[in-house]
Design an enzyme around this catalytic site. Structure first.
Site, PDB file in Angstrom:
ATOM      1  N   SER A 107     -19.999 -26.550  35.407  1.00 40.51           N
ATOM      2  CA  SER A 107     -19.812 -26.149  36.798  1.00 40.51           C
ATOM      3  C   SER A 107     -20.199 -24.680  36.967  1.00 40.51           C
ATOM      4  CB  SER A 107     -18.366 -26.421  37.233  1.00 40.51           C
ATOM      5  OG  SER A 107     -18.228 -26.333  38.626  1.00 40.51           O
ATOM      6  N   GLU A 230     -26.255 -31.255  38.260  1.00 40.30           N
ATOM      7  CA  GLU A 230     -25.026 -31.915  38.715  1.00 40.30           C
ATOM      8  C   GLU A 230     -24.344 -31.020  39.734  1.00 40.30           C
ATOM      9  OE1 GLU A 230     -21.604 -31.157  38.143  1.00 40.30           O
ATOM     10  OE2 GLU A 230     -21.989 -29.275  37.095  1.00 40.30           O
ATOM     11  N   HIS A 298     -18.927 -33.554  37.027  1.00 37.28           N
ATOM     12  CA  HIS A 298     -17.550 -33.458  37.499  1.00 37.28           C
ATOM     13  C   HIS A 298     -16.786 -34.780  37.531  1.00 37.28           C
ATOM     14  CE1 HIS A 298     -18.901 -29.479  38.785  1.00 37.28           C
ATOM     15  NE2 HIS A 298     -17.645 -29.163  38.982  1.00 37.28           N
TER      16      HIS A 298
END
Length: 332
Positions: A107, A230, A298
């Site tokens: 992330s 992502e 995630h």
């Protein structure tokens, strides 16, 4: 055999304070797995400034103190957030390279990983932040145990899809994370946007964070790489903007293949467009394989992959999709 030692730091959000009970639970999970935990100074002293622990310089100092600790093998953030990139001007990349540590995270930790890839010869690991990965009250999913075993022990292996996955958030500001069972749904599997076969070193990045780094000195080259992208919150208007920014920056021009992970949250903002529709629109025709709905990011459970591993991607409408790690950079 000496226990592996994990240095825990908070480069962005102070989730160890927000979700203290879950943090302590995740920490114990790792200790029960045989790891020793060493907390950074800001984590240990519970320094707190609302959305962060301390200034960028102080957070960088916490990270570098752990980097310089010769007893520590693995660096792991408590969680991601939005501001890891603020640390980059204050980091000593010569010291980071010399440490030969394994840097986990995903992330927002993309900012640190991209910089380490650009400035050193180290290969960070995409995945494995302390609270979200190891703080599942029902225990770590077998899929995650298997992916960690592959990462730690195998030079080459096939990446598998989990049979079920979850994108349902459990509130860690309340007791919901331990009183409510996580909702899992049947995995539809990985899907093909463009057929083809390719091999190349893989780079994995969070889309939002990668866009925030463009035009800085901290972005590695994507030429001849297979790029996995992502995101957590894929609101369609920001998704279109981010993908278009990557396109205009030339990111999609030199890659050998593209893989898009499942977003945790998708909001089409009354457009009736699917997540893949904007990807198709922005990318247009490409001459390399592209797949989507991949399990790295995630959603739970997710693959944990060492950056710059040699990856093989085969996408064929008749024979399906096969993704293999041909050379695992974790055990180089």
């Amino acid at each position: 055999m000496k226990k592996k030692v994990i240095g825990v730091y908070a480069p962005s959000n102070p989730a160890h304070i927000w979700f203290e009970e879950k943090y302590l639970f995740a920490k114990k999970q790792l200790e029960d797995m045989g790891f020793e935990i060493v907390e950074g100074d800001l984590v240990k002293d519970r320094v707190y400034q609302g959305y962060r622990t301390a200034s960028a310089k102080e957070r960088a100092e916490e990270m570098m103190n752990l980097v310089k600790n010769k007893d520590i093998d693995i660096m792991m953030p408590v969680i991601g957030g939005y501001n890891s990139g603020s640390l980059l001007p204050y980091l000593d990349f010569d010291e980071i390279e010399k440490s030969k540590k394994k840097f986990f995270g995903y992330s927002d930790i993309t900012a640190l990983q991209m910089a380490i890839l650009k400035k050193t010869n180290l290969k960070p690991i995409y995945g494995g932040s302390l609270i979200p990965t190891f703080g599942e009250y029902e225990g770590m999913p077998q899929f995650v145990k298997d992916t960690l075993n592959n990462l730690f022990t195998k030079e080459n292996y096939t990446l598998e899809e989990p049979e079920f996955y979850s994108n349902k958030l459990l509130n860690a500001f309340t007791d919901e994370w331990k009183t409510k069972k996580r909702e899992y749904i049947k995995n539809e599997g990985w899907k093909i946007l463009n057929e083809g076969e390719t091999e190349g070193e893989v780079i994995i990045a969070n889309i939002d964070t990668l866009v925030s780094l463009l035009a800085t000195e901290y972005v590695p080259t994507f030429k001849d790489k297979i790029l996995i992208l992502e995101e957590m919150n894929a609101t369609i208007d920001s998704e279109e903007r981010n993908l278009n920014t990557l396109k205009l920056s030339g990111v999609f021009e030199g890659v050998k293949g593209l893989i898009f992970g499942k977003p945790e949250v998708y909001n089409n903002k009354n457009s009736n467009l699917e997540y893949i529709d904007i990807i198709k629109e922005v990318l247009g025709e490409r001459n390399y394989p592209i797949i989507y709905n991949f399990d790295c990011g995630h959603t739970i459970p997710s693959l944990i992959i060492s950056q710059d591993s040699l990856l093989s991607l085969k996408a064929n409408y008749k024979t399906g999709i096969k993704v293999e790690i041909l050379k695992n950079s974790y055990i180089d």
